[in-house]
Design an enzyme around this catalytic site. Structure first.
Site, PDB file in Angstrom:
ATOM      1  N   SER A 148     -12.196   6.018  -4.997  1.00  0.00           N
ATOM      2  CA  SER A 148     -12.155   5.433  -3.933  1.00  0.00           C
ATOM      3  C   SER A 148     -10.826   6.388  -3.561  1.00  0.00           C
ATOM      4  O   SER A 148     -10.635   7.290  -3.643  1.00  0.00           O
ATOM      5  CB  SER A 148     -10.994   4.255  -4.696  1.00  0.00           C
ATOM      6  OG  SER A 148     -10.397   3.194  -4.436  1.00  0.00           O
ATOM      7  N   TYR A 161      -5.364   1.065 -11.815  1.00  0.00           N
ATOM      8  CA  TYR A 161      -6.674   1.569 -11.138  1.00  0.00           C
ATOM      9  C   TYR A 161      -6.292   3.052 -10.730  1.00  0.00           C
ATOM     10  O   TYR A 161      -7.090   3.804 -10.453  1.00  0.00           O
ATOM     11  CB  TYR A 161      -6.909   0.301  -9.929  1.00  0.00           C
ATOM     12  CG  TYR A 161      -7.890   0.671  -9.133  1.00  0.00           C
ATOM     13  CD1 TYR A 161      -8.945   0.007  -9.787  1.00  0.00           C
ATOM     14  CD2 TYR A 161      -8.141   1.139  -7.881  1.00  0.00           C
ATOM     15  CE1 TYR A 161     -10.397   0.271  -8.346  1.00  0.00           C
ATOM     16  CE2 TYR A 161      -8.995   1.434  -6.697  1.00  0.00           C
ATOM     17  CZ  TYR A 161     -10.302   0.812  -7.395  1.00  0.00           C
ATOM     18  OH  TYR A 161     -11.842   1.049  -7.011  1.00  0.00           O
TER      19      TYR A 161
END
Length: 266
Positions: A148, A161
């Site tokens: 990401s 995350y």
């Protein structure tokens, strides 16, 4: 000095994964579904791993007319031993499964933090560990870790995350260094916000964490730092994954392919 390696002309070389086995985690929806369909279209036999049995069934139906085939594997990646076993014999591994919770650190549940790192960092390690013996034995393998922009940049309220994605970046680079002598590449693909259920589900959490109405989350939080002001489609990410599996990317390893609409250009 070794002779230059002859490569086929890129415009004449569609991705051909005929005879290859690919494993895609989080394959029931979003990016994972798009990757499974893309690799099956290239002729791969795809092991589609997810805990969502119903979602996997719809994926199998969607792949029925493709050159390759999709085989559903219902699996919870917190079962790390089972994850490692599932990866045995694979030629292409796409570590994609993920989950998200948006909370300030002082309010972040420790059990959720543990689960996020288990699914998004420890499970990829075990899957890679399970896949490498076969890849090394044949002198070829492709590992693509769906990271990401948060593997390269941090955002508030996403401690688990961001920590998992940063760890995945390091794991991917280490795998690249160890795998290079064996013909195995390892790379990350780094999208910004993708049009997936995972993103849609966090809008309410983002609104609460930032103290703004939900209708302002997309423009003021998710797309605030993007020069291209839209969500990425899962199929766009799948094309980047497919590129890393193709012959033109044989020299690409240990890197991060960023699809962030200019976010990290700031």
């Amino acid at each position: 000095m070794t002779a230059p390696r002859a490569l086929p002309a890129p415009h004449a070389t569609p991705l051909d994964l005929g005879g290859r086995t690919a494993l895609v985690t989080g394959a029931a929806g979003g990016i994972g579904r798009a990757c499974a369909l893309r690799l099956a279209a290239a002729g791969a036999e795809v092991r589609a791993v997810d805990r969502d049995a119903a979602g996997l069934e719809t994926l199998v139906d969607a792949a029925s007319d493709l050159e390759g085939a999709v085989e559903p594997h219902v699996l919870d990646l917190t079962d790390l031993d089972a994850a490692e076993l599932a990866a045995a014999g694979t030629d292409v591994l796409v570590n994609n499964a993920g989950l998200q919770l948006v909370r300030p650190i002082e309010e972040f549940p420790p059990d959720v933090f543990h689960t996020v790192l288990t699914v998004m960092l420890e499970a990829p390690f075990r899957l890679i560990r399970g896949a490498l013996p076969h890849m090394y034995g044949q002198g070829w393998g492709r590992i693509v870790n769906v990271s990401s922009v948060h593997g390269l940049r941090a955002s508030a309220y996403k401690s688990a995350y961001v920590a998992a994605k940063h760890g995945l970046e390091g794991l991917s680079k280490t795998t690249a260094l160890e795998g290079a002598p064996h013909g195995v590449t390892s790379n990350c693909v780094n999208p910004a916000y993708v049009r997936t259920p995972l993103v849609e589900k966090q809008i309410a959490d983002q609104a609460r964490a930032h103290g703004i109405p939900e209708e302002r989350v997309l423009s003021e939080v998710m797309l605030r730092d993007s020069a291209v002001r839209r969500l990425i489609e899962p199929e766009e990410v799948a094309e980047a994954v497919a590129y890393l599996c193709g012959p033109q990317a044989s020299f690409v390893t240990g890197t991060s392919l960023v699809l962030d609409g200019g976010w990290t250009a700031h």
